[in-house]
Design a protein around this motif. Structure first.
Motif, mmCIF file in Angstrom:
data_model
loop_
_atom_site.group_PDB
_atom_site.id
_atom_site.type_symbol
_atom_site.label_atom_id
_atom_site.label_comp_id
_atom_site.label_asym_id
_atom_site.label_seq_id
_atom_site.Cartn_x
_atom_site.Cartn_y
_atom_site.Cartn_z
ATOM 1 N N THR A 109 17.746 33.520 37.664
ATOM 2 C CA THR A 109 17.273 33.455 38.723
ATOM 3 C C THR A 109 16.469 34.558 39.244
ATOM 4 N N THR A 110 15.820 34.753 40.120
ATOM 5 C CA THR A 110 15.035 35.971 40.607
ATOM 6 C C THR A 110 15.916 36.979 41.148
ATOM 7 N N ALA A 111 17.111 36.663 41.451
ATOM 8 C CA ALA A 111 18.288 37.885 42.065
ATOM 9 C C ALA A 111 18.599 38.599 40.473
ATOM 10 N N ASP A 112 18.236 38.266 39.416
ATOM 11 C CA ASP A 112 18.637 38.868 38.175
ATOM 12 C C ASP A 112 17.569 39.729 37.710
ATOM 13 N N ILE A 113 16.290 39.894 38.281
ATOM 14 C CA ILE A 113 15.658 40.841 37.962
ATOM 15 C C ILE A 113 15.673 42.169 37.448
ATOM 16 N N PRO A 114 16.702 42.829 38.462
ATOM 17 C CA PRO A 114 16.892 44.329 38.302
ATOM 18 C C PRO A 114 17.841 44.397 37.118
ATOM 19 N N ALA A 115 18.756 43.375 37.097
ATOM 20 C CA ALA A 115 19.724 43.428 35.666
ATOM 21 C C ALA A 115 18.968 43.134 34.297
ATOM 22 N N VAL A 116 18.015 42.268 34.606
ATOM 23 C CA VAL A 116 17.068 41.791 33.245
ATOM 24 C C VAL A 116 16.279 42.946 32.958
ATOM 25 N N ALA A 117 15.750 43.684 33.897
ATOM 26 C CA ALA A 117 14.911 44.872 33.671
ATOM 27 C C ALA A 117 15.731 46.059 32.786
ATOM 28 N N ALA A 118 16.840 46.257 33.488
ATOM 29 C CA ALA A 118 17.772 47.101 32.795
ATOM 30 C C ALA A 118 18.065 46.907 31.444
ATOM 31 N N LEU A 119 18.604 45.712 31.463
ATOM 32 C CA LEU A 119 19.115 45.106 29.874
ATOM 33 C C LEU A 119 17.889 45.529 29.070
#
Length: 318
Positions: free
Chosen positions: A9-19
């Motif tokens: 979901t869009t809420a995952d964007i910070p975690a996805v970018a960090a990964l």
């Protein structure tokens, strides 16, 4: 280790970018993206049906995104972009992630292009031995290789004039539709290339925040577009490396105007402009088997190989 699987979901964007950037730091892929870049990517994706996340507790261990094409020809080649955080490697996560992405691709394909064969593909940096082993174990085979090239924009930058009868003009929104048609024509016979719809074109260039129209140029012959250099800039590269880089997204010349120095002159113009605008480096990607001679054009302009990527593909039974 218990994995919980769900869609992104869009809420995952910070975690996805960090990964994603943790993977880049471990593997030296040279591919840096910011949270803002992922906002753009997520906006184009079908997250409920075309993405998957693997979580350990509240921590994102891996994710994948599936990218279908609008107008495939011959076969529908669906791109799979998947990554496992370095902290969770060697635990079988990738062996679960990749088949899940293949199944998502199969479902999207059935809705979009059920009458065409399906091929799933993924890009692998040649030095990433673990990634190579994973995709080959899952049945993928290397089908094409691409060099990522770089050139320092210093005093020794080669200068090549445009051939007689051609002029260089800046990219303009008024010529956007014309450039899209010229691009589709120029790349029509290139491996893996398909006609880009207005929507795909806009997502890649016109509406992308990373597109730099003021550093993109067109070659005209008798007032008509026959060639182009379209550039992007990713601020995150400068933020994380200290190097201001202009990424050459697309370089193309209509077939009947090749062999005259149009691409060399246009590229030289673009690099000189980039240097004057404060860029320290330019980069691009080229198919090593490109039949148009593009690799030679770039080498003569001073570009050298920084990395090599392989496009791994696998036919999927429907």
């Amino acid at each position: 280790m218990e994995l919980v699987w769900r869609s992104l979901t869009t809420a995952d964007i910070p975690a996805v970018a960090a990964l994603y950037n943790a993977v880049e730091a471990a593997d030296d892929t040279g591919e840096l993206l910011s949270e803002e870049d992922f906002v753009e990517l997520f906006g184009e994706a079908d997250l409920p049906r075309g993405s998957v996340a693997a979580l350990v507790g509240d921590e994102l261990a891996a994710y994948g995104m599936v990218v279908p094409r609008d107008k495939p020809v011959g076969a529908h080649r669906v791109r799979l972009d998947g990554f496992v955080h370095p902290s969770f490697r060697r635990r079988g996560v990738g062996l679960q992630l990749l088949p899940r992405m293949v199944e998502l691709a199969r479902d999207l394909h059935a809705d979009k292009h059920p009458d065409l064969p399906l091929v799933v593909s993924t890009m692998v940096e040649s030095r990433c031995a673990g990634h190579v082993a994973l995709v080959e174990r899952c049945g993928f085979r290397a089908e094409r290789h691409f060099h990522e090239l770089e050139v320092a924009l210093g005093e020794s930058l080669a200068r090549v004039p445009m051939p007689a009868g051609y002029e260089v003009v800046p990219f303009s929104a008024a010529r956007d539709a014309e450039v899209r048609v010229v691009s589709n024509t120029a790349f029509a016979r290139h491996w893996g290339s398909v006609e880009r719809s207005p929507e795909e074109w806009a997502a890649s260039f016109t509406n992308s925040k990373r597109f730099v129209p003021e550093s993109s140029f067109l070659a005209l012959h008798n007032g008509v577009v026959v060639g182009f250099v379209l550039a992007r800039h990713y601020p995150v590269v400068e933020e994380m490396t200290g190097v201001r880089e202009l990424w050459i997204g697309d370089v193309g010349t209509l077939e009947e105007h090749r062999g005259r120095g149009v691409a060399s002159g246009l590229l030289s113009w673009t690099l000189a402009w980039a240097r004057a605008q404060g860029y320290a480096r330019a980069g691009l990607s080229v198919d090593t088997a490109n039949p148009s001679g593009a690799l030679g054009v770039y080498e003569r302009a001073g570009f050298g190989v920084a990395r090599t990527w392989a496009d791994y593909g696998m036919p999927v039974e429907l």
